[in-house]
Design a protein around this motif. Structure first.
Motif, PDB file in Angstrom:
ATOM      1  N   ARG A   1     -42.725  43.741  29.296  1.00  0.00           N
ATOM      2  CA  ARG A   1     -42.025  43.544  30.569  1.00  0.00           C
ATOM      3  C   ARG A   1     -42.807  42.592  31.469  1.00  0.00           C
ATOM      4  O   ARG A   1     -42.223  41.686  32.086  1.00  0.00           O
ATOM      5  CB  ARG A   1     -41.819  44.878  31.261  1.00  0.00           C
ATOM      6  CG  ARG A   1     -41.259  44.725  32.683  1.00  0.00           C
ATOM      7  CD  ARG A   1     -41.086  46.045  33.381  1.00  0.00           C
ATOM      8  NE  ARG A   1     -39.895  46.734  32.929  1.00  0.00           N
ATOM      9  CZ  ARG A   1     -39.456  47.869  33.479  1.00  0.00           C
ATOM     10  NH1 ARG A   1     -40.136  48.430  34.469  1.00  0.00           N
ATOM     11  NH2 ARG A   1     -38.362  48.453  33.036  1.00  0.00           N
TER      12      ARG A   1
ATOM     13  N   LYS B   1     -37.904  39.728  26.699  1.00  0.00           N
ATOM     14  CA  LYS B   1     -36.764  40.637  26.670  1.00  0.00           C
ATOM     15  C   LYS B   1     -36.218  40.726  25.248  1.00  0.00           C
ATOM     16  O   LYS B   1     -35.867  39.699  24.644  1.00  0.00           O
ATOM     17  CB  LYS B   1     -35.678  40.157  27.623  1.00  0.00           C
ATOM     18  CG  LYS B   1     -36.121  40.152  29.086  1.00  0.00           C
ATOM     19  CD  LYS B   1     -35.017  39.676  30.000  1.00  0.00           C
ATOM     20  CE  LYS B   1     -35.454  39.695  31.463  1.00  0.00           C
ATOM     21  NZ  LYS B   1     -34.374  39.246  32.365  1.00  0.00           N
TER      22      LYS B   1
ATOM     23  N   THR C   1     -28.172  42.751  29.885  1.00  0.00           N
ATOM     24  CA  THR C   1     -28.411  41.323  30.139  1.00  0.00           C
ATOM     25  C   THR C   1     -27.287  40.706  30.959  1.00  0.00           C
ATOM     26  O   THR C   1     -27.525  39.957  31.913  1.00  0.00           O
ATOM     27  CB  THR C   1     -28.556  40.565  28.813  1.00  0.00           C
ATOM     28  OG1 THR C   1     -29.639  41.129  28.058  1.00  0.00           O
ATOM     29  CG2 THR C   1     -28.808  39.088  29.051  1.00  0.00           C
TER      30      THR C   1
END
Length: 433
Positions: free
Chosen positions: A73, A78, A130
């Motif tokens: 993170r 991601k 997302t």
């Protein structure tokens, strides 16, 4: 899943890695499978290659699974992630989910069906998150744009407000200037008119024909200039709200005839017929006789100015017991429909050029419109180019004075009022030429 997926398995136990590989293979997943045994190698792989999903052991040899997720993170890497736990621990699961793990699965429950289900779920959740993040980012950007636009609008509104204040100040200065200059101009103009009239008196000697003609021109031009000055003064008072109606009871037919008689010489000079017709049961009204006369003179002046041949009619009649109408018609040049509203604007003339054929201040109709509205009346226009114009004014028989004292008497002119038979016991209808 028809597309080929890139999957990374992170586990120091080769048996556990094989179990994941075999389950995905038996499930028929089309994939490129990559395996590493520790968190550092996994981080390096994820930093250089985009994976569709990563399965990692909760307890890696070089770091804790929670630390691994936090490292991803902080590096803004991601990827859909599924943590594999040796034992079911709800507290650990909650911590991992909060840290950013997409899903979790107990190693004891690894099977083709379960692994495919978790894989699909992880990818769907990741893409949903997302998309949601993208939408949120777009919303934030839109919100920031709106804030900037609102700030710009506020700045523009402040500028406009400042400009309005300046324009208002300039308008007030202009109105004050017009009123002051009108008063200053009226004094010498009245003197010019008075002295011109004195010269016509025989006791000061007989004028020659040429002298009389010159003095008459001075007198007529002086009167015309005084009329223009009075228009500017009246308009400045109307604009500043300082013009008050001085109402009284009077015979409207007499005021109409007086105004017509004053304008008849101008009509005769152009060989125009000037007709008057009065059709009133009761000729008494409660209004301002000076302003009624001014309205009619302005209408007649325009009618004579814009009529080269033919006739001009003035008609006064009752609409009802409480309303009267004054109509002025001519056979002049007429007005185009597109100019109907514009001609009532201050300083507005259909021909705005300095070489225009018909001179004037452009205030006459604006003053008429303001006076009629002050009286609680309405003005109507009907015209056609080349065929003439008709101005119709509807007025209450008794106007209301909003500035009058609260104890002022309420004059009644309709019905059985005290004036209904004092001066007009019979129906009055007349036509003069």
């Amino acid at each position: 899943m028809k597309q080929t997926l890139k999957i990374l398995v992170v586990d120091d136990n080769e048996v556990d890695r094989m179990a994941v590989r075999d389950a995905l293979t038996k499930a028929g997943v089309q994939m490129e499978l990559f395996e590493v045994s520790n968190g550092n190698d996994a981080f390096s792989a994820l930093s250089t290659t985009a994976y569709d999903c990563v399965f990692f052991d909760y307890r890696l040899p070089d770091q804790h699974g929670l630390t691994f997720i936090q490292q991803l993170r902080s590096s803004k890497i991601k990827v859909p992630s599924v943590v594999l736990t040796a034992q079911e621990d709800e507290q650990i699961t909650v911590q991992l989910i909060k840290a950013g793990t997409t899903d979790y699965l107990s190693k004891s429950k690894i099977s083709p069906e379960m692994l495919v289900q978790v894989l699909r779920s992880a990818i769907r959740i990741y893409w949903a998150e997302t998309q949601a993040a993208l939408v949120n980012q777009q919303l934030r950007e839109s919100h920031e744009q709106l804030i900037r636009k609102n700030q710009e609008l506020e700045r523009q509104q402040q500028q406009i407000q400042m400009q309005n204040f300046k324009l208002l100040e300039v308008s007030q200065l202009k109105s004050h200037f017009l009123a002051t200059m009108s008063h200053e101009l009226r004094t010498p103009m009245n003197a010019i008119i008075g002295f011109s009239q004195i010269l016509f008196r025989s006791k000061f000697g007989q004028l020659t024909h040429q002298q009389a003609d010159m003095v008459e021109r001075i007198l007529n031009n002086g009167k015309h200039l005084l009329m223009l000055v009075n228009e500017v003064l009246d308009f400045s008072k109307l604009e500043a709200g300082r013009l008050d109606l001085k109402a009284e009871i009077f015979d409207i037919s007499k005021v109409i005839n007086l105004a017509v008689s004053e304008m008849r010489s101008l009509a005769d000079a152009k060989n125009l017929s000037l007709l008057v017709q009065t059709d009133l049961q009761n000729t008494l009204v409660f209004n301002d006789p000076v302003r009624i006369k001014q309205i009619l003179i302005n209408l007649l002046s325009n009618a004579i100015k814009f009529t080269e041949s033919g006739e001009i009619w003035v008609e006064v009649k009752e609409l009802s017991a409480s309303r009267v109408t004054i109509v002025v018609r001519d056979t002049g040049i007429g007005i185009a429909p597109r100019d109907f509203k514009r001609i009532f604007e201050a300083f507005r003339q259909v021909d705005q050029t300095i070489t225009r054929k018909y001179p004037g201040t452009g205030l006459g109709l604006a003053i008429i419109d303001s006076l009629v509205r002050m009286m609680g009346g309405k003005i109507f226009l009907d015209s056609k180019l080349g065929s003439g114009s008709m101005f119709k004014i509807e007025l209450p028989r008794q106007i209301r004075l909003f500035t009058e004292a609260a104890d002022a008497p309420d004059v009644q002119l309709d019905g059985d009022d005290i004036f209904s038979s004092a001066k007009n016991p019979h129906h009055s209808s007349s036509k003069t030429r």
